[in-house]
Design a protein around this motif. Structure first.
Motif, PDB file in Angstrom:
ATOM      1  N   PRO A 254       7.469  -9.859 -11.941  1.00 59.53           N
ATOM      2  CA  PRO A 254       8.343  -9.315 -12.984  1.00 59.53           C
ATOM      3  C   PRO A 254       9.543  -8.557 -12.418  1.00 59.53           C
ATOM      4  CG  PRO A 254       6.348  -8.004 -12.809  1.00 59.53           C
ATOM      5  CD  PRO A 254       6.137  -9.203 -11.948  1.00 59.53           C
ATOM      6  N   ASP A 255       9.483  -8.150 -11.147  1.00 58.78           N
ATOM      7  CA  ASP A 255      10.593  -7.425 -10.539  1.00 58.78           C
ATOM      8  C   ASP A 255      10.624  -7.710  -9.042  1.00 58.78           C
ATOM      9  OD1 ASP A 255       8.692  -5.659  -9.232  1.00 58.78           O
ATOM     10  OD2 ASP A 255       8.464  -4.680 -11.185  1.00 58.78           O
ATOM     11  N   GLN A 256      11.600  -7.141  -8.372  1.00 57.38           N
ATOM     12  CA  GLN A 256      11.754  -7.371  -6.937  1.00 57.38           C
ATOM     13  C   GLN A 256      11.051  -6.310  -6.095  1.00 57.38           C
ATOM     14  OE1 GLN A 256      13.473 -10.222  -5.594  1.00 57.38           O
ATOM     15  NE2 GLN A 256      13.032 -10.707  -7.740  1.00 57.38           N
ATOM     16  N   ASN A 257      10.240  -5.439  -6.746  1.00 62.48           N
ATOM     17  CA  ASN A 257       9.557  -4.364  -6.028  1.00 62.48           C
ATOM     18  C   ASN A 257       8.105  -4.691  -5.710  1.00 62.48           C
ATOM     19  OD1 ASN A 257      11.868  -2.715  -6.140  1.00 62.48           O
ATOM     20  ND2 ASN A 257      11.347  -2.076  -8.233  1.00 62.48           N
ATOM     21  N   ALA A 258       7.756  -5.935  -5.823  1.00 63.75           N
ATOM     22  CA  ALA A 258       6.360  -6.318  -5.561  1.00 63.75           C
ATOM     23  C   ALA A 258       5.996  -6.042  -4.112  1.00 63.75           C
ATOM     24  CB  ALA A 258       6.160  -7.790  -5.878  1.00 63.75           C
ATOM     25  N   PRO A 259       4.783  -5.536  -3.855  1.00 61.81           N
ATOM     26  CA  PRO A 259       4.345  -5.256  -2.481  1.00 61.81           C
ATOM     27  C   PRO A 259       3.976  -6.559  -1.765  1.00 61.81           C
ATOM     28  CG  PRO A 259       2.567  -4.752  -3.998  1.00 61.81           C
ATOM     29  CD  PRO A 259       3.746  -5.140  -4.847  1.00 61.81           C
ATOM     30  N   THR A 260       4.959  -7.398  -1.521  1.00 63.38           N
ATOM     31  CA  THR A 260       4.686  -8.734  -0.997  1.00 63.38           C
ATOM     32  C   THR A 260       4.009  -8.713   0.361  1.00 63.38           C
ATOM     33  OG1 THR A 260       6.963  -8.754  -0.185  1.00 63.38           O
ATOM     34  CG2 THR A 260       6.546  -9.840  -2.289  1.00 63.38           C
ATOM     35  N   LYS A 261       4.421  -7.754   1.231  1.00 58.43           N
ATOM     36  CA  LYS A 261       3.812  -7.709   2.558  1.00 58.43           C
ATOM     37  C   LYS A 261       2.314  -7.463   2.451  1.00 58.43           C
ATOM     38  CE  LYS A 261       7.652  -8.027   5.056  1.00 58.43           C
ATOM     39  NZ  LYS A 261       8.609  -8.165   3.957  1.00 58.43           N
ATOM     40  N   GLU A 262       1.942  -6.564   1.575  1.00 57.66           N
ATOM     41  CA  GLU A 262       0.524  -6.261   1.413  1.00 57.66           C
ATOM     42  C   GLU A 262      -0.203  -7.421   0.738  1.00 57.66           C
ATOM     43  OE1 GLU A 262      -2.321  -2.649  -0.238  1.00 57.66           O
ATOM     44  OE2 GLU A 262      -0.163  -2.365  -0.005  1.00 57.66           O
ATOM     45  N   ILE A 263       0.466  -8.079  -0.208  1.00 59.51           N
ATOM     46  CA  ILE A 263      -0.138  -9.253  -0.855  1.00 59.51           C
ATOM     47  C   ILE A 263      -0.425 -10.336   0.178  1.00 59.51           C
ATOM     48  CG2 ILE A 263       0.344 -11.165  -2.454  1.00 59.51           C
ATOM     49  CD1 ILE A 263       1.892  -9.124  -4.181  1.00 59.51           C
ATOM     50  N   LEU A 264       0.519 -10.513   1.110  1.00 50.76           N
ATOM     51  CA  LEU A 264       0.376 -11.556   2.118  1.00 50.76           C
ATOM     52  C   LEU A 264      -0.698 -11.240   3.153  1.00 50.76           C
ATOM     53  CD1 LEU A 264       4.152 -12.348   2.713  1.00 50.76           C
ATOM     54  CD2 LEU A 264       2.454 -13.919   1.762  1.00 50.76           C
ATOM     55  N   MET A 265      -1.151  -9.978   3.176  1.00 48.18           N
ATOM     56  CA  MET A 265      -2.173  -9.593   4.155  1.00 48.18           C
ATOM     57  C   MET A 265      -3.526 -10.214   3.852  1.00 48.18           C
ATOM     58  SD  MET A 265      -0.476  -7.933   6.257  1.00 48.18           S
ATOM     59  CE  MET A 265      -1.841  -7.572   7.321  1.00 48.18           C
ATOM     60  N   LYS A 266      -3.713 -10.676   2.620  1.00 43.12           N
ATOM     61  CA  LYS A 266      -4.997 -11.291   2.248  1.00 43.12           C
ATOM     62  C   LYS A 266      -4.745 -12.719   1.734  1.00 43.12           C
ATOM     63  CE  LYS A 266      -7.521  -7.088   1.013  1.00 43.12           C
ATOM     64  NZ  LYS A 266      -8.301  -6.416  -0.062  1.00 43.12           N
ATOM     65  N   PRO A 267      -4.356 -13.623   2.621  1.00 47.70           N
ATOM     66  CA  PRO A 267      -4.032 -14.990   2.169  1.00 47.70           C
ATOM     67  C   PRO A 267      -5.231 -15.698   1.542  1.00 47.70           C
ATOM     68  CG  PRO A 267      -4.172 -14.882   4.571  1.00 47.70           C
ATOM     69  CD  PRO A 267      -4.210 -13.471   4.083  1.00 47.70           C
TER      70      PRO A 267
END
Length: 1185
Positions: A254-267
């Motif tokens: 919904p926005d550009q503030n998503a914690p993408t790095k942390e999301i990617l830590m659990k593929p």
């Protein structure tokens, strides 16, 4: 400024390191201990990248300590600047990272809400502004089955699905659901990639959106996936900007503030849904070195997707990829097969179709009326298993209901349905200006559709649309899609569905043409090329051709002209009619190439579907006029197939026989445990036909003036089915001559109905009732019909029907009275005793008896029976054929507690020979195969051969005659009075010694033209002796069977001179002998001789290789008599290619070539196809093994 998480800071710190420094960091990390915790094992660190390193730090030391440990290692390695920078980032940039709203878990709550809002509603294709429907109020469960296919789909996706749907439901286990797509298989392996395939309009996108919504509602994959992301291939296809996997994730957020790095830590907790792989234009032939393992690195879209598919990036993540079958092979080349599972969406079952109707209409009464109407119309009901077709039909029916129209007016073909939907859209946008726009744009729309079809393009940029004269794109039939392109949006157009593009493409060819666009600027080909291309690539053009036929229907043309104010081309229909009347239909579609059985069946059906679509009797009758026979084998017929075939058969005026073998006929309800009964009127062998299908068969019999053959073996018709069938057979219009009801579960009750047919039918000549438990009571009823003076039956086959002595009196009465019955088969009746045979013989001896052929094989006849039969031979003026094969009592296990002497056969032959020697004997063919004969009984047969003036065919195969028996037999064969023409001695224990006696027979006998020695161990020595007789100028032998006789290349040396000198030998069978290439080389010396008369040569499984083909090839162009050659075996491409060179030679007279398909590549098979262009009379049969 947004806060950073420890993951963000730590990853940034590692990314700033040079590669050499990062390697040092990893080595030091493997030695580092903290708070009494052991260091991370080197085996886990050896091949890690920066993201993996961050993940291991967090897992091993907890998130709170990970940054501090990195700072300490940096300091230890004298990376002071990096340590200082990381420390500053921690102090100034980290802030209150622990707050719930910043963690990936907390952000998931916000993400779910966003997905829920985005996917809760959908728009119908004809929705107006503000018209939305709830996805859950429209989504209906689809049948999904496990499926893994590597073969390219060759049929059009929508219509091919009906057949595929039927086959899978018959073959596969219970369906799966979207909830268990990732469940472990029988080996305990859980797939990481699920490919969800299905034809156009089958519900792939709706299923993908349903997965998104159910996950957001916490109803699906809750413990499996923390995040699910949707990637629209239609949108990403136009994204020419570089990006990363991280960017793909952000587009879902919904926005550009998503914690993408942390999301990617659990593929392992991420699922990507890639919807519409078939729409991607990328080649996906990137080398592995080009792929990217960093989810944050920006790359071209093709690289990003390839890296995801091949598990180079986020290799622990999960994928669902939707695609059409046509691109399944291409997708398979992009994936890591060991982690893949395949499933196929088949569409709606009957229950789901009904549920869809009730959900669509909302009003229960309207839904009930609409569903019942569609269910009664088999065409519409069949179409409804495809969701897009179901939606179209519901849309049209609802509008007709609201207008108070009669539902029965709805057309029952695909073209009619699409026309009605098209008209309904026009009515929904009824302003004059809009109608005028549609009329103005119609030709441009059609031109755009056809151009896109030839280019295989479904997405059109604005310049494409304008090129076809569409300055104002027609919003009724073109969807306007807004796709992100960098920081702006791009407008792209597509038809509401591919099938509508195909519909408008067909309409392009039907309309009178005007120059809306320069021809040079489009890829559109003439209609002749459409047919030609369709024959080669039916998967994407056949539906267009079908629409073309449908649009040429006179009534539809008038409706289109009225509603669209357009003019149709008058020439096209006349040209099409001329083509189908004058050109063989295979040539019309450029299919005059080699066709496999499966390809030919599919082609027939595609052609028939086109004829069904036009719905004009005269046109279809003209098109079907050249058919006298139809043959289908090993095919599963859907309900729609059956309807189409019924329509075409009824309009096939010259059809004589229909042959359908080992096929299935389904009613397409996947909830049924077994295939449903067939409701289609054609010849069906092993086809699961029951009594339910016989009513329709009867209707065909009453109306068809040309159908002469109906074969229904091994179907569960039962007495009730035959009763229905007989209603058609008794009709005066019925012209059926042959009826096969073998093993159809009949009893004596069916015989009463059949007897009535025998009394009334003026056409029925042959009836096969073998394998049915008719019993004596049934035979008695049949005989009442057979004795009637109106009965015209000539052949009656009743083997294994439970006949005993009691019925033989009735059959004898038939012999005495019937003026038409010439053949009776009563084989496999173990209970037929001497009393019964005696009664039969009394009838056979009657002067009025017309029976010519009597078959009593495997009936356990005794001495008394043979004595009675001998009496028949001496008196009957009509009996010319007697089959007593298999009457070898000693080998029958069904007669217990009795010891039989195989040599009883000799005594019985002695009795039979008394009849054969009688001057009144008229017998021409005698079969005594496997009768327990030995050399003892051959003396009597030899005497019979010397005196009998009528016997021309004798089959003694399977008896242990040995060389001694052959010697005795030859005494009769050499006699000048012997008239025998065909002698079968296969498997009789003959050796080379026996050949020494047969050779003089070949020199002296002037009648023997065919000799079979198959399966005897003659060896080269035996062949050498035979050749002495074969080379004699008086030898008249035409056919010699030496298959499996132990012949080698040495024997070929003796056969070659025979080929050079024999003036009679035209057929030589050598299959199964180890001749090798050396043997073939020797044979070729004879074959190339000008005097060689051989026409047929069988060299299958003789060890021939490419070397042997090199010798055979010149024979093909020099021998002008050889018309058939069998080369089954491992020739390989090289051998066949050598043959092809000389097969093309104008002097080559070969008409038939037999090869083994399994040893040839697809390229070689294609070369054989091409050979047909230069040799149209050559038939190449490929053994499918």
């Amino acid at each position: 400024m947004s806060r950073k998480t420890p993951t963000d800071i730590l990853l940034q710190g590692l990314e700033d390191l040079a590669e050499q420094d990062f390697k040092k960091f990893i080595h030091k990390l493997s030695e580092f201990a903290f708070d009494d915790k052991p260091s991370i094992p080197w085996c886990k660190l050896e091949k890690v990248d920066r993201i993996d390193a961050v993940r291991l730090l967090k897992e091993h030391y907890d998130q709170e300590n990970a940054v501090d440990i990195a700072i300490k290692i940096f300091t230890n390695l004298n990376l002071n600047n990096s340590a200082m920078k990381l420390k500053q980032e921690k102090e100034t940039g980290l802030g209150p990272w622990q707050t719930p709203e910043r963690s990936a878990n907390a952000y998931r709550v916000k993400y779910r809400e966003h997905i829920r809002n985005k996917y809760t509603t959908i728009k119908d294709m004809n929705s107006r502004l503000g018209e939305n429907v709830k996805l859950n109020s429209r989504y209906t469960k689809l049948i999904i089955v496990n499926e893994h296919r590597h073969k390219k789909q060759r049929e059009h996706e929508i219509m091919a699905l009906g057949r595929r749907h039927a086959e899978i439901m018959a073959e596969r286990a219970s369906p799966v659901t979207i909830a268990n797509l990732f469940d472990s298989d029988k080996d305990g392996q859980s797939p990481q990639i699920v490919v969800l395939q299905g034809a156009a309009g089958i519900g792939k996108t709706l299923t993908a959106r349903k997965i998104m919504l159910d996950w957001a509602n916490e109803e699906l994959y809750q413990n499996r996936f923390d995040y699910v992301f949707y990637i629209n291939c239609r949108e990403i296809n136009l994204d020419h900007e570089w990006g990363s996997v991280e960017d793909l994730i952000l587009k879902n957020c919904p926005d550009q503030n998503a914690p993408t790095k942390e999301i990617l830590m659990k593929p392992e907790k991420l699922l990507f849904i890639i919807d519409g792989f078939d729409e991607l234009r990328f080649s996906f032939n990137q080398p592995t070195s080009n792929l990217c393992s960093d989810p944050c690195k920006k790359q071209p879209v093709e690289i990003i997707l390839s890296s995801l598919f091949r598990k180079e990036v986020l290799h622990k993540s999960y994928l669902i990829i939707t695609t059409r079958p046509a691109t399944l092979e291409k997708l398979g080349q992009c994936l890591k097969d060991e982690s893949c599972a395949y499933a196929e969406i088949l569409g709606f079952s009957e229950n789901e179709r009904k549920e869809y109707f009730y959900m669509f209409f909302g009003n229960e009464e309207q839904a009930r009326r609409a569903f019942n109407f569609v269910k009664d119309n088999e065409m519409l009901f069949t179409m409804c298993f495809v969701p897009i077709a179901c939606w179209i039909i519901c849309t049209v029916l609802k509008q007709q209901m609201e207008a108070g129209e009669d539902l029965a007016q709805t057309s029952d073909t695909i073209t009619g349905i699409y026309m009605l939907y098209l008209f309904s859209l026009l009515e929904g946008h009824s302003s004059n200006s809009e109608k005028q726009q549609v009329q103005d744009n119609l030709k441009g729309l059609c031109s755009l559709a056809a151009d896109g079809l030839w280019r295989q393009k479904i997405l059109f940029e604005e310049e494409d649309v304008k090129k076809h004269g569409l300055d104002k794109p027609d919003s009724l039939f073109l969807n306007e899609n807004m796709f992100q392109k960098g920081i702006v949006c791009e407008r792209v157009y597509s038809f509401i569905h591919l099938s509508f593009q195909e519909f408008f493409a067909a309409l392009f060819y039907v309309l009178e043409q005007e120059e809306t666009v320069k021809k040079s600027a489009t890829a559109i080909q003439p209609v002749e090329k459409l047919f030609e291309k369709c024959g080669k690539s039916r998967n994407y053009l056949m539906l267009t051709v079908r629409f073309l036929f449908g649009l040429l229907n006179k009534k539809r043309m008038e409706e289109m002209e009225k509603n669209l104010s357009c003019k149709f081309s008058p020439k096209l229909k006349n040209n099409l009619l001329t083509w189908v009347k004058e050109k063989p239909f295979l040539s019309l579609f450029n299919y005059d190439k080699l066709l496999s059985g499966k390809e030919e069946i599919i082609f027939y059906l595609d052609y028939f579907y086109c004829l069904y679509e036009i719905q004009e009797m005269k046109f279809v009758q003209s098109a079907m006029n050249h058919f006298t026979e139809l043959k289908f084998t090993h095919h599963t017929f859907t309900k729609m197939d059956q309807i189409v075939l019924q329509f075409c058969i009824k309009n096939c005026c010259k059809l004589e026989s229909i042959y359908i073998e080992k096929s299935r006929f389904l009613n397409e309800d996947p909830n049924e445990d077994s295939p449903g009964p067939c409701k289609w009127p054609l010849r069906l062998e092993w086809c699961h036909l029951t009594d339910a299908g016989c009513g329709t068969l009867a209707a065909i019999l009453r109306t068809s003036q040309s159908l002469t053959e109906l074969k229904l073996p091994d179907n569960k018709l039962g007495d009730a089915g035959v009763c229905l069938l007989c209603e058609g057979l008794k009709h005066p219009n019925c012209k059926l001559q042959t009826l096969d009801l073998w093993k159809c579960r009949l009893t004596d009750a069916a015989c009463g109905d059949l007897a009535t047919v025998l009394r009334t039918s003026q056409s029925l000549r042959e009836l096969n009732l073998g394998g049915n438990k008719l019993g004596d009571a049934g035979v008695k009823l049949l005989c009442e019909g057979l004795k009637h003076p109106n009965c015209k039956l000539e052949r009656l086959l009743m083997w294994s029907c439970g006949v005993t002595d009691a019925a033989c009196g009735d059959l004898a009465a038939v012999f005495r009275t019937s003026q038409s019955l010439t053949e009776l088969e009563l084989g496999a009746h173990y209970s037929l005793g001497d009393a019964g045979v005696q009664l039969l013989c009394e009838g056979l001896k009657h002067p009025n008896c017309k029976l010519e052929r009597l078959k009593l094989w495997s009936c356990h006849l005794t001495d008394a029976s043979y004595r009675d039969l001998a009496g028949v031979l001496s008196t009957s003026q009509s009996l010319t054929e007697l089959n007593l094969g298999g009457n070898k009592l000693g080998s029958v296990s069904k007669v217990p507690q009795v010891l039989f002497d195989n040599k009883l056969g000799d005594a019985r032959v002695q009795l039979l020979c008394e009849g054969l020697k009688h001057p009144n004997c008229k017998l021409q063919k005698l079969e005594l195969w496997n009768c327990g004969l030995t050399d003892t009984g051959l003396g009597d047969l030899a005497t019979a051969l010397r005196t009998n003036q009528s016997l021309t065919v004798l089959n003694l195969g399977g008896n242990n005659l040995g060389d001694a028996g052959v010697r005795l037999l030859c005494d009769g064969l050499k006699h000048s009075n012997c008239k025998l023409q065909k002698l079968d001695l296969k498997g009789c224990g003959v050796t080379a010694a026996g050949c020494g006696d047969l050779a003089p027979v070949l020199r002296t006998n002037q009648s023997l033209t065919e000799l079979s020695l198959r399966g005897n161990n003659l060896g080269d020595a035996g062949v050498q002796l035979l050749c002495k007789g074969l080379k004699h100028p008086k030898c008249k032998l035409q056919t010699l069977d030496l298959q499996y006789c132990g012949v080698t290349d040495t024997g070929c040396g003796d056969l070659a001179p025979v080929l050079r000198t024999s003036q009679s030998l035209t057929e030589l069978k050598l299959r199964g002998n180890n001749l090798g290439d050396a043997g073939v080389r020797l044979l070729c010396k004879g074959l190339k001789h000008l005097n060689c008369k051989l026409q047929k040569l069988y060299l299958g499984y003789c060890g021939v290789t490419a070397t042997g083909c090199k010798d055979l090839a010149p024979v093909l162009r020099t021998n002008h008599r050889l018309t058939e050659l069998n080369l089954w075996g491992k020739l390989g491409d090289a051998g066949v290619r050598l043959l092809c060179k000389d097969l093309k030679h104008p002097n080559c007279r070969l008409q038939k070539l037999h090869l083994t398909k399994g040893y040839l590549s697809e390229e070689m098979q294609a070369e054989l196809d091409a050979l047909k262009d230069t040799k149209p009379d050559l038939v190449i049969e490929l053994l499918d093994w």
